[in-house]
Design an enzyme around this catalytic site. Sequence first.
Site, short mmCIF file in Angstrom:
data_model
loop_
_atom_site.label_atom_id
_atom_site.label_comp_id
_atom_site.label_asym_id
_atom_site.label_seq_id
_atom_site.Cartn_x
_atom_site.Cartn_y
_atom_site.Cartn_z
N ARG B 223 0.90 -1.17 -0.07
CA ARG B 223 0.12 -0.19 0.22
C ARG B 223 0.84 1.34 0.04
O ARG B 223 2.06 1.09 0.18
CB ARG B 223 -1.03 0.02 1.22
CG ARG B 223 -0.24 0.22 2.56
CD ARG B 223 -1.07 0.40 3.71
NE ARG B 223 -1.73 1.56 3.78
CZ ARG B 223 -1.53 2.44 4.55
NH1 ARG B 223 -0.65 2.63 5.30
NH2 ARG B 223 -2.30 3.58 4.66
N GLU B 265 5.36 6.75 1.36
CA GLU B 265 5.97 5.36 1.94
C GLU B 265 5.51 4.46 0.72
O GLU B 265 3.98 4.26 0.81
CB GLU B 265 5.57 5.09 3.24
CG GLU B 265 6.41 5.98 4.25
CD GLU B 265 5.61 5.82 5.45
OE1 GLU B 265 6.32 6.51 6.54
OE2 GLU B 265 4.74 5.12 5.66
N LYS B 317 -0.45 15.01 10.21
CA LYS B 317 0.73 14.89 9.33
C LYS B 317 1.72 16.06 9.59
O LYS B 317 2.76 16.09 8.85
CB LYS B 317 0.36 14.89 7.99
CG LYS B 317 -0.40 13.58 7.67
CD LYS B 317 -1.01 13.49 6.21
CE LYS B 317 -1.74 12.16 6.14
NZ LYS B 317 -0.94 10.93 5.99
#
Lengths: 198, 346
Positions: B223, B265, B317
Amino acid sequence: MTAKTIISRPIYGTLSPQPGKHHLFIADAEGALAITDMAGKAPPGFFDGAEIVFIPDPEGKHISALEALEPAQLHLPPSFASLLPRLRQTLTNAHMGLRLYLAGTEGLIGQAMQAALEAGVDHTSIETEHRGSLARRMQCVHCKGITENVTTQPAACSHCGLLLLVRDHYSRRLAAFQGVCINAEDRSEIPPMEEAFP
Amino acid sequence: MGITFRKETFRDDFTFKNSPEHIRRFPFPFNEDAYMYAVNIEPHVVGPKGSVLENLIDVDEHYVAEMQDRALVLAEDPLRCQSLPHMTLAGWDLLELLMEQQALGYPEHFTLERNGDRWRWINRPLGIDDTFTFGDVSTLPYGPMEYITRQSQGDFCILDQRDGNLWMDAGMVTTQADWSLDFDIGMNFFEWHAPVPLAHEKGIFTRALKFLTNIQQGKPARRLNWTMTVNPRLDTSPENYHKWGPDRATVTPENVGDKVHLRVELQSFWRLPRSNGIVFPIRCYLIKMDELVTQPKWARRLHRVIRDLPEELATYKGLTRYRPTLVEWLSKLDDDGPTSPGFGPD
């Protein structure tokens, strides 16, 4: 009161007598009252196989109440640090089926559980009851130092001095909440320190 | 023809940048003009040539510089690499996986020769040629996990599977988006994700855990996740937050394009054959705004995503302080035109 919590934050219950012959209680402060409250629900002879370890306050409050339970052994160490060598040996030599009961401040429960985990005890098998102060044991994520009995939000690290946000994120392995610098992005911002964990 | 490895830094003078080919292969994480959590897990299969999925373990032009940065982080803070005592076998599993995949994908740079348990590993970019006995820790300069992850891009978490849960029991974590291996090691899947907002309520982690505990050997999954970082800094650890946090206050309308980076990521999940653990590589890709907006579709879409991001996510974030400056800058590159479906540039 903690309004909203997160999953890593420990949840404590109410001590209740577990089946078994060997019972080890570790308590401090008001945790003694969790044991005496539980005693009312315990079967006859329950404390014949019980060791109670109690870290009393300087006035020796609650000691006589615990003596009245007539446990097989009552041990009164002056501090958790002084208890630790003996506790580690007890846990290492423990028979299968020893039941562990932890009661009192969060710091005491966490550190006793940490010693039990290191000895291979499954944390879900441990009875816990939180009584007394909400003060937190906090690890500074920056310098790794542990600050005991944190009652404010934010709190200063007793090792490196950074002003830390005391998070709800908790590590059983470290027996500590995480502290992260609260004004890392701008050190001139100094939020007021408020009593948060009385 | 091999990869030309860039000489660059992820700290101090921050000379990191992407070549034009690497800009086009960047794993842009938004396939529509908005973002919300989803269990966006899919099979980790080989993708198009020239993409970051050309090989299942990607090695790129930043390889050598990233490994040098990792060595610096570990020298300062050895706690970034930890393995609980029962995880050594899983470390050998990981060593095998990474040596096989890197040698398979990049034979000009890596060679693995096996003669029974006697293995020879040649890593030409880092000048390594070691012969060792597989399974014998005394024949390597580090434990198996540390040895191979000092030679592999991305962070690595090794998860032990027991009691229907996954336990973060080993890892090499030097390029993390603000989480601490030292604090989280030994936690289960729900505990280490505890601080993530909104996702628990949406049942994301329950479903993700169910999926992950069923991963089969030879069938990895993946993912994408994302955040933003000011300056191309790999080590945005909480340990050093008091050192890199001030960067977030340095963003101005003039320097947004150079300073603000999208950090993606590529997370993959692999069942390990001997230990039955799961390894979870978290591969970090950085791209500065000036580079990203060379692709007009990405510029438009990123503007809309950042502008409309729920406040809780923006806070989590760490965007709060510079989001208005960034959105204003990106808005000038958004002509309100349509964006094509899918992740890739037009």
